[in-house]
Each structure stands twice: as C-alpha cells, then as structure tokens.
Scaffold this motif. Structure first.
Motif, PDB file in Angstrom:
ATOM      1  N   ARG A 193      -3.718  11.328   5.583  1.00 18.32           N
ATOM      2  CA  ARG A 193      -2.939  11.880   6.698  1.00 18.32           C
ATOM      3  C   ARG A 193      -1.707  11.029   6.974  1.00 18.32           C
ATOM      4  NH1 ARG A 193      -8.026  12.722   9.109  1.00 18.32           N
ATOM      5  NH2 ARG A 193      -7.712  10.907  10.454  1.00 18.32           N
ATOM      6  N   ALA A 194      -1.868   9.719   6.903  1.00 19.23           N
ATOM      7  CA  ALA A 194      -0.727   8.826   7.130  1.00 19.23           C
ATOM      8  C   ALA A 194       0.340   9.013   6.059  1.00 19.23           C
ATOM      9  CB  ALA A 194      -1.207   7.380   7.161  1.00 19.23           C
ATOM     10  N   LEU A 195      -0.087   9.168   4.799  1.00 18.29           N
ATOM     11  CA  LEU A 195       0.874   9.339   3.715  1.00 18.29           C
ATOM     12  C   LEU A 195       1.597  10.677   3.825  1.00 18.29           C
ATOM     13  CD1 LEU A 195       1.983   7.968   1.225  1.00 18.29           C
ATOM     14  CD2 LEU A 195       0.156   8.977  -0.120  1.00 18.29           C
ATOM     15  N   GLU A 196       0.865  11.746   4.175  1.00 14.63           N
ATOM     16  CA  GLU A 196       1.501  13.054   4.344  1.00 14.63           C
ATOM     17  C   GLU A 196       2.464  13.054   5.528  1.00 14.63           C
ATOM     18  OE1 GLU A 196      -1.934  16.024   2.510  1.00 14.63           O
ATOM     19  OE2 GLU A 196      -1.744  15.765   4.666  1.00 14.63           O
TER      20      GLU A 196
ATOM     21  N   ALA B 202       4.098  10.438   6.699  1.00 15.70           N
ATOM     22  CA  ALA B 202       5.247   9.578   6.428  1.00 15.70           C
ATOM     23  C   ALA B 202       6.214  10.199   5.431  1.00 15.70           C
ATOM     24  CB  ALA B 202       4.775   8.222   5.911  1.00 15.70           C
ATOM     25  N   THR B 203       5.707  11.019   4.492  1.00 23.46           N
ATOM     26  CA  THR B 203       6.567  11.566   3.432  1.00 23.46           C
ATOM     27  C   THR B 203       6.876  13.045   3.600  1.00 23.46           C
ATOM     28  OG1 THR B 203       4.630  12.049   2.036  1.00 23.46           O
ATOM     29  CG2 THR B 203       5.676   9.890   1.778  1.00 23.46           C
ATOM     30  N   GLY B 204       6.051  13.779   4.373  1.00 29.34           N
ATOM     31  CA  GLY B 204       6.253  15.217   4.497  1.00 29.34           C
ATOM     32  C   GLY B 204       5.839  15.992   3.265  1.00 29.34           C
ATOM     33  N   ILE B 205       4.973  15.426   2.434  1.00 30.48           N
ATOM     34  CA  ILE B 205       4.520  16.028   1.190  1.00 30.48           C
ATOM     35  C   ILE B 205       3.007  16.215   1.252  1.00 30.48           C
ATOM     36  CG2 ILE B 205       4.296  15.685  -1.305  1.00 30.48           C
ATOM     37  CD1 ILE B 205       7.104  16.393  -0.416  1.00 30.48           C
ATOM     38  N   ASP B 206       2.514  17.336   0.729  1.00 33.08           N
ATOM     39  CA  ASP B 206       1.071  17.591   0.683  1.00 33.08           C
ATOM     40  C   ASP B 206       0.444  16.875  -0.500  1.00 33.08           C
ATOM     41  OD1 ASP B 206       1.208  19.220   2.901  1.00 33.08           O
ATOM     42  OD2 ASP B 206       1.595  21.024   1.714  1.00 33.08           O
ATOM     43  N   LEU B 207      -0.655  16.156  -0.246  1.00 32.99           N
ATOM     44  CA  LEU B 207      -1.432  15.519  -1.310  1.00 32.99           C
ATOM     45  C   LEU B 207      -2.656  16.377  -1.586  1.00 32.99           C
ATOM     46  CD1 LEU B 207       0.303  13.000  -0.396  1.00 32.99           C
ATOM     47  CD2 LEU B 207      -1.619  11.633  -1.201  1.00 32.99           C
ATOM     48  N   ILE B 208      -2.801  16.768  -2.832  1.00 32.55           N
ATOM     49  CA  ILE B 208      -3.932  17.609  -3.235  1.00 32.55           C
ATOM     50  C   ILE B 208      -4.866  16.753  -4.076  1.00 32.55           C
ATOM     51  CG2 ILE B 208      -4.640  19.693  -4.444  1.00 32.55           C
ATOM     52  CD1 ILE B 208      -1.821  20.793  -3.921  1.00 32.55           C
ATOM     53  N   VAL B 209      -6.036  16.454  -3.528  1.00 32.34           N
ATOM     54  CA  VAL B 209      -7.056  15.679  -4.249  1.00 32.34           C
ATOM     55  C   VAL B 209      -8.166  16.657  -4.613  1.00 32.34           C
ATOM     56  CG1 VAL B 209      -8.608  13.712  -4.175  1.00 32.34           C
ATOM     57  CG2 VAL B 209      -6.451  13.629  -2.914  1.00 32.34           C
ATOM     58  N   ASP B 210      -8.192  17.085  -5.882  1.00 27.33           N
ATOM     59  CA  ASP B 210      -9.179  18.078  -6.294  1.00 27.33           C
ATOM     60  C   ASP B 210     -10.010  17.518  -7.442  1.00 27.33           C
ATOM     61  OD1 ASP B 210      -6.612  20.065  -7.977  1.00 27.33           O
ATOM     62  OD2 ASP B 210      -7.365  18.042  -8.324  1.00 27.33           O
ATOM     63  N   ASP B 211     -10.572  18.415  -8.251  1.00 26.73           N
ATOM     64  CA  ASP B 211     -11.450  17.991  -9.350  1.00 26.73           C
ATOM     65  C   ASP B 211     -10.685  17.529 -10.575  1.00 26.73           C
ATOM     66  OD1 ASP B 211     -13.745  20.695  -8.566  1.00 26.73           O
ATOM     67  OD2 ASP B 211     -13.641  18.648  -7.801  1.00 26.73           O
ATOM     68  N   THR B 212      -9.370  17.515 -10.532  1.00 23.16           N
ATOM     69  CA  THR B 212      -8.596  17.040 -11.677  1.00 23.16           C
ATOM     70  C   THR B 212      -8.961  15.588 -11.951  1.00 23.16           C
ATOM     71  OG1 THR B 212      -6.784  18.499 -11.041  1.00 23.16           O
ATOM     72  CG2 THR B 212      -6.311  16.762 -12.652  1.00 23.16           C
ATOM     73  N   PRO B 213      -9.445  15.259 -13.150  1.00 24.56           N
ATOM     74  CA  PRO B 213      -9.920  13.889 -13.409  1.00 24.56           C
ATOM     75  C   PRO B 213      -8.785  12.875 -13.370  1.00 24.56           C
ATOM     76  CG  PRO B 213      -9.901  15.175 -15.428  1.00 24.56           C
ATOM     77  CD  PRO B 213      -9.598  16.126 -14.318  1.00 24.56           C
TER      78      PRO B 213
ATOM     79  N   PRO C 203      -3.033   2.753   6.797  1.00 25.46           N
ATOM     80  CA  PRO C 203      -1.871   3.408   7.424  1.00 25.46           C
ATOM     81  C   PRO C 203      -0.668   2.512   7.623  1.00 25.46           C
ATOM     82  CG  PRO C 203      -3.889   4.167   8.462  1.00 25.46           C
ATOM     83  CD  PRO C 203      -4.295   3.087   7.510  1.00 25.46           C
ATOM     84  N   ALA C 204      -0.868   1.277   8.084  1.00 23.18           N
ATOM     85  CA  ALA C 204       0.277   0.382   8.321  1.00 23.18           C
ATOM     86  C   ALA C 204       0.994   0.058   7.022  1.00 23.18           C
ATOM     87  CB  ALA C 204      -0.205  -0.896   9.008  1.00 23.18           C
ATOM     88  N   ARG C 205       0.206  -0.239   5.986  1.00 27.31           N
ATOM     89  CA  ARG C 205       0.800  -0.548   4.679  1.00 27.31           C
ATOM     90  C   ARG C 205       1.512   0.684   4.106  1.00 27.31           C
ATOM     91  NH1 ARG C 205       3.260  -4.124   1.562  1.00 27.31           N
ATOM     92  NH2 ARG C 205       2.805  -3.841  -0.657  1.00 27.31           N
ATOM     93  N   ILE C 206       0.952   1.864   4.329  1.00 24.47           N
ATOM     94  CA  ILE C 206       1.567   3.091   3.821  1.00 24.47           C
ATOM     95  C   ILE C 206       2.949   3.283   4.430  1.00 24.47           C
ATOM     96  CG2 ILE C 206       1.396   5.612   3.907  1.00 24.47           C
ATOM     97  CD1 ILE C 206      -1.642   5.274   3.578  1.00 24.47           C
ATOM     98  N   GLU C 207       3.066   3.122   5.740  1.00 25.07           N
ATOM     99  CA  GLU C 207       4.374   3.281   6.400  1.00 25.07           C
ATOM    100  C   GLU C 207       5.377   2.255   5.891  1.00 25.07           C
ATOM    101  OE1 GLU C 207       2.577   4.953  10.669  1.00 25.07           O
ATOM    102  OE2 GLU C 207       3.735   3.065  10.560  1.00 25.07           O
TER     103      GLU C 207
END
Length: 523
Positions: A236-239, A241-252, A283-287
């Motif tokens: 949530r913090a990364l999304e 801060a960047t305004g981009i959706d992160l998709i974590v799925d079954d892709t290895p 979160p702090a490091r991400i920002e």
C-alpha cells in the motif's frame, strides 16, 4: 633323679603334650572355621558372578535381538525398495516393449502402404504414358481437323494468335501510358516521391517496443511476502508513493507493475529494484527510496531531452521543452517509442528540407518538437498537436515552428512548406515497415498474400516478395512453362494482384524461367 621329679616331669610333659594337642585342635578348628568361611565367601562370589554373568548374558541376548530386529527391518525396507524399483523397471520394460511392438506394427503397415503405393505409382505411370501417347495422337488429329475446318495451317494460326496478342499488348501499353501521364500531371508527385525515398534510404532509426506493464524479477518467492508486508502495509505504501498498481499473482519470482503513466511506472520499477537489493522494505524506507528515484528519473529525463537536441544539432530550446522531450522517452504509440519517433521525424524533415534547399536546422527543430504535446496529453484536454502548439508558444518558439507543430495532424490547416514537411516525415516514421506493430503485421500479411497469389498458378516453383513488397519474383518450372507462357503468366499474376489486393504504388512482377543442360565427361 628321684621318683617325684620324674613324676613331675612326666606330668609336665603330659601337660605340654595336652596343651599341644589342645592348641593343635584349636588351630585345626580355627582353620576349619576359616576354611568354611572362605568356602562360603567363594560360593557367594561365585553366585554373584554367576548372577552377573546371567544378567550380562540376558542383556547381550536382548541387545542382540534388538540388533537382529533392526537389521531385519532395514533389510526388509531395502528389499521393499528394491522390489519397488524392480516393479518400476518391469513396468518400463513392458511399456517399452509395447511401444516397440506398436512401432513395429506401424512400420509393417507403412511398408505395406509404401509397397502398395509403389505398385499404384507404377500402374499410374504406365497409364499416364498410355494417356500421353493417346493425347498426342488426339492432338495431332485435332490439329489436322482444325486446319481442315479453319482452312489455316498451324503457322497461319500462330501468326493470327501473335497478332491478337500484339493488339492486346498495345492496348495494355496505352493504358499504362495513360496512367503514367495522369501520375505525371499531379503537382510535384514525382519529385516528392524521390525526396521521400531518398530520406528513407538515408535514415534508419532504432525501433523500441514498450508496453503499459513492467515486470520485476524477484530473487525468490519469499520476497513477495516481504513486498506485501504485514497486513499489506508495504504494498500500500509503494502504490501510494508511486501511483502504480502492484500485481502479486502466481507468476513465479515476478511482480507486475501496471499503470498508464510510463514515468511513474519507471519510478516504481526502479524503486522496487532498489528495495529488493537493499533488503529493508518498510513504509518509511519505501518513501525515502521513491523520492530518490524520482529525482534520478527527472535527471534522466532532462539528460535524454538534451541528448536528443544534441543528436539533431538543435540549440536554444527552452529547458521546459527539453524536460517534456525527455518525458517522451517513456511514452509509446502503437509500440513505437515517442522520443525515438520525434528524433526520426527531425532527421527526415532535415533530409527533405536539404533536398528542397530549405532551412535544415529549422526543419529538424519542427520535426523534433512536433509531438511534444504527448508528454502532457494525459494532464491537459485537447489534441496533442494543439497542446504542443500551446507549449511551444509558451516557451517562446518561432511562429513557423508553432504552426508546424499545431498543423501536423491538420487540427489547423497547414499554410507553410515546413508544416507539410513535418506531416510527411511524421507519416514516413509511423508507416514504414516495422515502425509500429499494426503496420508491421499488415505489411507481413500483404507479402504473404502476394506470394500466395503467385503460388496459386500452375507451373510456379518458388515465389519471393522482395523490395518491401514492391517486386514479386517468380521462378517457374522450365519443363512446364515455356518462354512464351512466362510472358502470359506475368500478366495474369499482375492482373490477379490488381483484382485481389489493395496496395500503394506499383508492384513489379518478374517471371524467371531457367533452362539447364547438364553433361558429364568421364574416362
């Protein structure tokens, strides 16, 4: 010595003897007692030793039984595993044997089919030879009959056919001349084609394919959990801060970044790579990392814009326009990179301007800036050409450049040669084979259709569409097509192409017939 003395002596000797006897008896009894005690003690020791030996023997027997049982269990396990492997080997052998039997049956069947086909081919060959002989006889009879009915010999009929073909060829020639005259009458058409073809030949730009998603490779699957974080706080913090959706799925071992803004997507990609390499994801490091990467991307954007102006030799462009040019590096249209497209249009404009003896630097400048509006078209309303026109006017560009940028898609009518040059260069860069994915696919389809049309005629051996589809080279089988038939074949293929396909310009149909004579000298 008197008698008393003797008596006394005898009595004394008797007492001594008695004492000795008594002492001997006492000693004998003591020895007997001691011997009895020793015997009892030895028997006790023997009993204890016997008990200890029995206990040791029992313990040894128990331990030996345990060892025997363990060895028996190990042996049974090994034997079970060996039996299992043997069964698997037996199953494999049975399967291989079945496969071999099946293949043998297939080979036998194929051999029978081949033998049957050979017999059939021999019969067909004999039948065809007989039919060929019969056809030859029938042709000779028909020729004689036609000569009798028509009152013409074969030579006279051939002359008549040649005259008819000559008349038709003259008609085709007249049509061709008329078409050439119509094309010649178009204003500057021939000169424009020469300039465009020269520009294409003198410039070859890089083609960069990009997408609306980016894939970040992970070192391991457990990294996905660290990226998501406790209760999803990291993702949530990364999304945020960047305004981009992160998709974590079954892709290895991969995470997908999705977003329409390519600059933000690049910031998210670089930030995620930094966080993965650092290992500290919170979160702090991400920002903190996102801010650093944003500054780096801004520097990269500025450097890319400056490099584009340096490559084209265009100077004095406003720093704001240079920043917008750099942002085009992360923008694509139909999979064509917009910065590369702008540079390519600038070069093409300069080449065509040099052919027309116009200002080359001004043409390059207009070509480089023509799509500047696409850098902010997702932030402002209106066509990108008019947005770019407003940006150029705001940053103090000359009226000619402003008009060329705004008119390159005819959102406003073009009123200068420079605007027409930008239009032509933009069309060349987008429509050349391989520049854009849709154009490339239709281009390949047209080449395949050309070859398919030629291959549909009898007697054609090989067909090659060359010169980007402007020439169709047909190699015919010499034993089936004569030299005269080659001329007709070229005309028939060209006519079918005209009827079947839609294409720009002309397509040259070249039919090649080769006769080979082979001989060997030997001693």
């Amino acid at each position: 010595m008197d008698g008393n003395t003797i008596v006394v002596l005898l009595v004394a000797l008797g007492g001594v003897a008695v004492g000795i006897i008594v002492y001997a008896l006492i000693r004998k009894k003591a020895a007997a007692d001691k011997l009895g005690r020793a015997k009892a003690k030895s028997e006790q020791i023997l009993d204890e030793a016997r008990i200890a030996a029995e206990n040791t023997l029992k313990a040894a027997q128990v331990e030996a039984k345990d060892v025997i049982l363990q060895a028996k269990a190990d042996f049974e396990a090994e034997a079970k595993e060996a039996r299992k492997e043997i069964k698997q080997l037996e199953a494999r052998l049975v399967q291989k044997e079945e496969n071999l039997d099946r293949k043998a049956e297939q080979l036998d069947k194929k051999e029978g089919d081949v033998a049957g086909r050979e017999k059939g081919l021999v019969k067909r060959e004999q039948k065809m030879a007989a039919q060929e002989e019969q056809a030859q006889q029938l042709l000779e009879a028909r020729t004689q009959e036609l000569e009798r009915i028509a009152g013409l010999t074969a030579e006279q009929a051939k002359d008549t056919l040649v005259q008819a073909m000559e008349s038709e060829a003259r008609h085709e020639g007249a049509k061709l001349i008329k078409r050439i005259e119509m094309e010649t009458n178009e204003i500057a058409d021939k000169k424009a084609k020469e300039i465009i073809s020269t520009a294409i030949q003198r410039y070859a730009g890089d083609y960069v394919a990009e997408k609306t998603v980016s894939v970040v490779d992970l070192p391991s699957e457990e990294m996905k959990g660290r990226i998501i974080g406790r209760e999803g706080r990291n993702i949530r913090a990364l999304e945020a801060a960047t305004g981009i959706d992160l998709i974590v799925d079954d892709t290895p071992e991969a995470v997908i970044l999705s977003g329409f803004n390519p600059v933000r997507r690049e910031v998210a990609r670089l930030s995620l790579l930094r966080l993965i390499a650092d290992g500290r994801i919170h979160p702090a490091r991400i920002e903190e990392v996102v801010k650093k990467v944003e500054n780096e991307v801004e520097n990269t954007i500025r450097e890319s814009g400056e490099q584009a102006t340096f490559d084209l030799g265009v100077h004095g462009i406003h720093p704001e326009l240079i920043k917008y040019l750099g942002r085009l590096k992360y923008r694509t249209s139909y999979a064509q990179n917009m910065l590369q497209h702008s540079i390519e249009v600038g070069f093409l404009c300069g080449i065509m301007a040099s052919e027309l003896n116009l200002n080359v630097k001004q043409a390059r400048r207009a070509g480089l800036l023509h799509d500047i509006g696409k850098a902010v078209d997702h932030e402002e309303e209106g066509p990108h050409a008019l947005i770019g026109q407003r940006l150029c006017k705001k940053c103090g560009e000359s009226p000619k450049i402003i008009h060329a940028v705004g008119a390159h898609h005819e959102d406003i009518p073009p009123s200068s040669v420079l605007a027409v040059l930008v239009q032509a260069a933009d069309g060349l860069s987008g429509a050349r084979p391989g520049a854009r994915r849709e154009m490339f696919e239709s281009y390949i389809k047209r080449l395949e259709d050309l070859e398919k049309i030629a291959n549909s005629f009898e007697g054609v051996g090989n067909t090659f569409a060359i010169q980007a589809g402007r020439e169709l080279r047909i190699i015919v089988q010499g034993e089936k097509i004569t030299d005269e038939q080659s001329v007709l074949l070229a005309r028939d293929v060209a006519k079918k192409i005209e009827d079947s396909l839609t294409f720009p310009g002309q397509i040259k149909v070249c039919v090649i017939r080769e006769t080979r004579a082979v001989s060997y000298a030997s001693k």
